[in-house]
Motif scaffolding. Structure first.
Motif, PDB file in Angstrom:
ATOM      1  N   TRP A  94      -3.376  14.345  -1.303  1.00 29.80           N
ATOM      2  CA  TRP A  94      -4.267  13.450  -0.173  1.00 29.80           C
ATOM      3  C   TRP A  94      -3.147  12.039  -1.200  1.00 29.80           C
ATOM      4  N   LEU A  95      -3.499  10.812  -0.384  1.00 32.88           N
ATOM      5  CA  LEU A  95      -3.392   9.561  -0.401  1.00 32.88           C
ATOM      6  C   LEU A  95      -5.225   8.511  -0.918  1.00 32.88           C
ATOM      7  N   TRP A  96      -4.757   8.189  -2.409  1.00 35.55           N
ATOM      8  CA  TRP A  96      -6.331   7.471  -2.477  1.00 35.55           C
ATOM      9  C   TRP A  96      -5.233   6.322  -3.662  1.00 35.55           C
ATOM     10  N   ARG A  97      -6.241   4.743  -3.052  1.00 38.93           N
ATOM     11  CA  ARG A  97      -6.637   3.727  -3.294  1.00 38.93           C
ATOM     12  C   ARG A  97      -7.492   3.686  -4.431  1.00 38.93           C
ATOM     13  N   PRO A  98      -6.926   3.857  -5.430  1.00 38.33           N
ATOM     14  CA  PRO A  98      -8.238   3.410  -6.997  1.00 38.33           C
ATOM     15  C   PRO A  98      -8.639   1.983  -7.339  1.00 38.33           C
ATOM     16  N   ASP A 104      -1.125   3.210  -3.067  1.00 42.56           N
ATOM     17  CA  ASP A 104      -2.145   4.183  -3.940  1.00 42.56           C
ATOM     18  C   ASP A 104      -1.129   4.902  -3.812  1.00 42.56           C
ATOM     19  N   TRP A 105      -2.324   6.231  -5.178  1.00 39.76           N
ATOM     20  CA  TRP A 105      -1.537   6.714  -5.565  1.00 39.76           C
ATOM     21  C   TRP A 105      -1.871   8.565  -4.781  1.00 39.76           C
ATOM     22  N   HIS A 106      -0.657   9.492  -5.846  1.00 39.68           N
ATOM     23  CA  HIS A 106      -0.597  10.816  -4.774  1.00 39.68           C
ATOM     24  C   HIS A 106      -2.049  11.949  -5.730  1.00 39.68           C
ATOM     25  N   ILE A 107      -2.371  12.429  -5.036  1.00 40.40           N
ATOM     26  CA  ILE A 107      -3.368  13.651  -6.089  1.00 40.40           C
ATOM     27  C   ILE A 107      -3.264  14.726  -5.491  1.00 40.40           C
TER      28      ILE A 107
END
Length: 411
Positions: A94-98, A104-107
């Motif tokens: 998953w890609l997520w922008r904290p 983006d960060w990677h989960i």
């Protein structure tokens, strides 16, 4: 579309692309581990705070049913194959922008809880991994189905990081799971972080493996359950535990840094801390003694670079208007005197063969600090110990999360 490569039986290996970096060392990254107790709002609260401390490879356990709601599914791997009786594991990215992050960060996420769908594994990182792994669990039942959890791993550059959640009934699968990880990694550098559900002293590891721990409880119930095992020997490496919204503390790993206040524990004497015997600020020459297993007000120190790879060890506590006090090896007992820069107050930090332990050599005497008695509470620390003796081993505990930009204490 990524290229998937699936290995047989022992693991799932997904090749995602060219490595992001060529290094192979745990210390090239800032790893952390956190049992999230079900995820949910902790993604946007606790995890963001860990990121803001500068940690960039975060092993997660009990990560909840899915990544945060704002995350976007990038890809899903095939099911693990090669085992006719189990094909339930598949990894998602998953890609997520904290909040507060510019990219983006990677989960990397795997479902391991097919009942409540809460006790799942994840790794959050700002790096795009070039491989994803599933390390074989320790235990299978007579029907061929797993009775313990696998480990989820990623390769960044040439370093492998895994998230581990051993069984809650005492973590008796942890040792075999670590061996499975080591077998999968082969000759590469690897680190397994997570909730081992047992004290690190009881986790049996093999030669060439090392444990890095906080030396303090990592769960509100009081147990030290969360730590790292790796095949890399890292001088002065340790961990800090910080409480957030879970019943476990987040555990953040780093080398001993010059700005990080520490408490010191005598490994020879039941891991009791050392501190100033007399609290009277005007009592110069106070002995440094072994006391309880929890550091008191006068049991916190700061390593300050003094040139040529040496350090002074300053006592953090002092009343307003009094001079800064330093540990001093001017005679056979370790004492506290005003800091004066003389060679009696210079120490060389050395790495003991046992993981995570220090020996502290007096520059003036060319001998080490240690406890030459078995008297327990109140024993004085001597300055004349042979540096080869086991009585000169100290564990250290960070007083707070060390600043990654500060200079590392040299060994």
């Amino acid at each position: 579309m990524p290229l998937f490569v699936v290995t047989m039986l022992a693991s799932l290996l997904v090749t995602l692309g060219a490595p992001q970096r060529a290094s192979a060392a745990v210390t090239d990254y800032r790893p952390a581990t956190y049992n999230m107790q079900g995820g949910d709002g902790k993604w946007t609260a606790d995890i963001v705070q860990i990121i803001n401390h500068g940690y960039n490879v975060i092993a997660l356990q009990e990560a909840g049913p899915r990544p945060p709601g704002s995350a976007r599914l990038e890809w899903t791997s095939p099911y693990l194959t090669g085992n006719d009786q189990w094909n339930g594991w598949r990894v998602q990215e998953w890609l997520w922008r904290p909040q507060g992050q510019a990219a983006d960060w990677h989960i990397y996420f795997v479902r391991t809880d097919f009942g409540g769908n809460r006790v799942n594994l994840a790794i959050l990182t700002r790096y795009d991994a070039n491989q994803v792994h599933i390390a074989r669990p320790a235990f299978y039942g007579n029907n061929g189905l797993p009775t313990s959890r696998p480990a989820l791993g990623i390769t960044i550059g040439n370093t492998l990081f895994y998230t581990v959640h051993a069984l809650a009934t005492g973590g008796n699968d942890g040792a075999q799971l670590v061996r499975n990880i080591a077998g999968q990694a082969g000759s590469r550098i690897w680190a397994a972080m997570g909730d081992f559900n047992r004290d690190p002293s009881t986790l049996q590891i093999e030669r060439g493996m090392h444990k890095y721990v906080t030396n303090e409880p990592t769960q509100q119930s009081g147990g030290e359950l969360d730590y790292m095992v790796t095949n890399q020997r890292i001088p002065g490496y340790g961990a800090a535990a910080i409480g957030y919204g879970s019943d476990h503390y987040a555990v953040m790993f780093d080398v001993l840094r010059a700005n990080a206040g520490v408490s010191l524990y005598n490994a020879h004497d039941g891991n009791r801390n050392i501190e100033v015997e007399s609290r009277n600020a005007t009592t110069y020459g106070s002995s440094i003694v072994v006391r309880s297993r929890q550091a008191g007000t006068w049991g916190h120190f700061l390593f300050v670079p003094a040139g040529n790879g040496n350090y002074t060890i300053r006592v953090n506590q002092r009343p307003p208007g009094t001079k800064q006090q330093c540990l001093d090896a001017v005679d056979s007992r370790l004492r506290r005197y005003p800091c004066d820069g003389t060679d009696g107050q210079l120490f060389d930090m050395q790495y003991w063969d046992d993981t995570g332990q220090l020996r502290i050599r007096s520059v003036r005497r060319n001998t080490c600090l240690g406890d030459d008695t078995d008297n327990g509470y109140g024993s004085e620390i001597v300055t004349t110990l042979s540096c080869s003796k086991g009585e000169g081993r100290f564990n250290f505990r960070f007083d707070r999360d060390p600043d990654g930009s500060a200079a590392a204490v040299a060994f």
